[in-house]
Scaffold this active site. Structure first.
Site, PDB file in Angstrom:
ATOM      1  N   SER A  37       0.855  -1.183   0.000  1.00 49.50           N
ATOM      2  CA  SER A  37       0.000   0.000   0.000  1.00 49.50           C
ATOM      3  C   SER A  37       0.889   1.231   0.000  1.00 49.50           C
ATOM      4  O   SER A  37       2.001   1.204   0.531  1.00 49.50           O
ATOM      5  CB  SER A  37      -0.893   0.063   1.241  1.00 49.50           C
ATOM      6  N   VAL A  38       0.361   2.309  -0.562  1.00 49.45           N
ATOM      7  CA  VAL A  38       1.139   3.540  -0.678  1.00 49.45           C
ATOM      8  C   VAL A  38       0.399   4.675   0.009  1.00 49.45           C
ATOM      9  O   VAL A  38      -0.814   4.825  -0.135  1.00 49.45           O
ATOM     10  CB  VAL A  38       1.380   3.903  -2.164  1.00 49.45           C
ATOM     11  N   LYS A  53       5.775   3.531   0.551  1.00 44.59           N
ATOM     12  CA  LYS A  53       5.153   2.251   0.199  1.00 44.59           C
ATOM     13  C   LYS A  53       5.490   1.233   1.273  1.00 44.59           C
ATOM     14  O   LYS A  53       6.661   1.015   1.594  1.00 44.59           O
ATOM     15  CB  LYS A  53       5.683   1.781  -1.157  1.00 44.59           C
ATOM     16  N   ASP A 150       7.307  -3.686 -18.565  1.00 46.45           N
ATOM     17  CA  ASP A 150       5.908  -3.307 -18.341  1.00 46.45           C
ATOM     18  C   ASP A 150       5.700  -1.810 -18.549  1.00 46.45           C
ATOM     19  O   ASP A 150       4.986  -1.176 -17.784  1.00 46.45           O
ATOM     20  CB  ASP A 150       5.498  -3.729 -16.921  1.00 46.45           C
TER      21      ASP A 150
END
Length: 360
Positions: A37-38, A53, A150
């Site tokens: 989670s950030v 993070k 990516d």
């Protein structure tokens, strides 16, 4: 993490307990994914807003532990204006025995390229500057023998001065499930990586840049396939079906047979597809969107293309220090990965404050 241990405080956010140094204040959640989670936070030491993070269960399995080590090693290595770097890393643990949580601090980036494309039609000059910066970052990344894997608009952060940073390396290889259906994860992927044709190389990232550049020029996704097969058909409609020379390089027999079963299509004239675009932009796209990865332009070659004449400076397009990734072939136990990660946290040296130039 700096040498003398700072004072930590605890706070619960979205059912997750955060334990962070007092230096970081006003934590507010901005997102979460499978790997963590950030929170946005205010860094009282620099006066900047940062992203913190918290990795999710970083050592729950060997795969998690190796991924955690990989992410930390990569972020620590990256020191380039167009690539996200690490401002801080910390753990509340006082010893290896207590070590279970890892927090990474990076620049807080305001918008990503997705937001920018949706909001406005970009001028050719904007496109030049944005793509130049992506390629400048890629030249650096590729020089360390790292492949991003990516690249897509949501992984490119841009501030209001149009300054760009590459985020979120392809640290975890995407599962088949994440690549299925009408998903952006796949729209920017080179065909050889999407379809497991062969061993791929760094030019998978150049294919992605071509897709992104085409989208910036037209305002539309270039290959919005509904599935893998539809995606391939859209690609081949533009670049033509592979000739005998490329077919020989495709190691997957099933992929070879499938391609040979398709109707032959010639490569389209890019000037007729990208009507109104700068002819130099069209020429560069033709060199990026080449099906045979051995013939695709490299990041360093693309920087020297005439399209970037006003930005290209060979003396200001640096390469990276060598990056030792021999750990990738190691089979360690969880505790060994954990110990290696702890050493990396403890040995972190923060960047000089004047390098924190990019506020969004």
């Amino acid at each position: 993490m700096s040498q003398e241990r700072p004072t930590f405080y605890r706070q619960e956010l979205n059912k997750t307990v955060w334990e962070v140094p007092e230096r970081y204040q006003n934590l507010s959640p901005v997102g979460s994914g499978a790997y963590g989670s950030v929170c946005a936070a205010f860094d009282t030491k620099t006066g900047h807003r940062v992203a913190v993070k918290k990795l999710s269960r970083p050592f729950q399995s060997i795969i998690h532990a190796k991924r955690t080590y990989r992410e930390l090693r990569l972020l620590k290595h990256m020191k380039h204006e167009n690539v996200i770097g690490l401002l801080d890393v910390f753990t509340p643990a006082r010893s290896l025995e207590e070590f279970n949580d890892v927090y990474l601090v990076t620049h807080l980036m305001g918008a990503d390229l997705n937001n920018i494309v949706k909001c406005q039609k970009l001028t050719d000059d904007h496109v030049q500057f944005l793509i130049y910066q992506i390629l400048r970052g890629l030249k650096y990344i590729h020089s360390a023998d790292i492949i991003h894997r990516d690249l897509k608009p949501s992984n490119l952060a841009v501030n209001e001065d149009c300054e760009l940073k590459i985020l979120d390396f392809g640290l975890a290889r995407h599962t088949d499930d994440e690549m299925t259906g009408y998903v952006a994860t796949r729209w920017y992927r080179a065909p050889e990586i999407m379809l497991n044709w062969m061993h791929y190389n760094q030019t998978v990232d150049i294919w992605s840049v071509g897709c992104i550049m085409a989208e910036l020029l037209t305002g539309r996704t270039l290959f919005p396939g509904t599935d893998h097969i539809d995606q391939l058909k859209l690609i081949l409609r533009l670049v033509g079906t592979p000739g005998a020379e490329l077919l020989k390089k495709i190691s997957s027999e099933s992929a070879r047979n499938y391609i040979q079963s398709l109707a032959q299509m010639p490569k389209m004239n890019f000037a007729n597809v990208f009507i109104g675009a700068n002819p130099l932009a069209v020429d560069l796209l033709e060199k990026m969107l080449v099906l045979d990865s051995d013939k695709r332009i490299t990041a360093a070659q693309a920087l020297a293309h005439a399209y970037f004449a006003q930005y290209h400076d060979p003396d200001d397009e640096p390469v990276a220090e060598p990056y030792d990734q021999s750990f990738e072939s190691r089979d360690f136990l969880i505790d060994e990965w954990k110990s290696l990660t702890y050493d990396e946290v403890i040995s972190f040296v923060p960047p000089p404050l004047d390098q924190e130039e990019m506020e969004s």
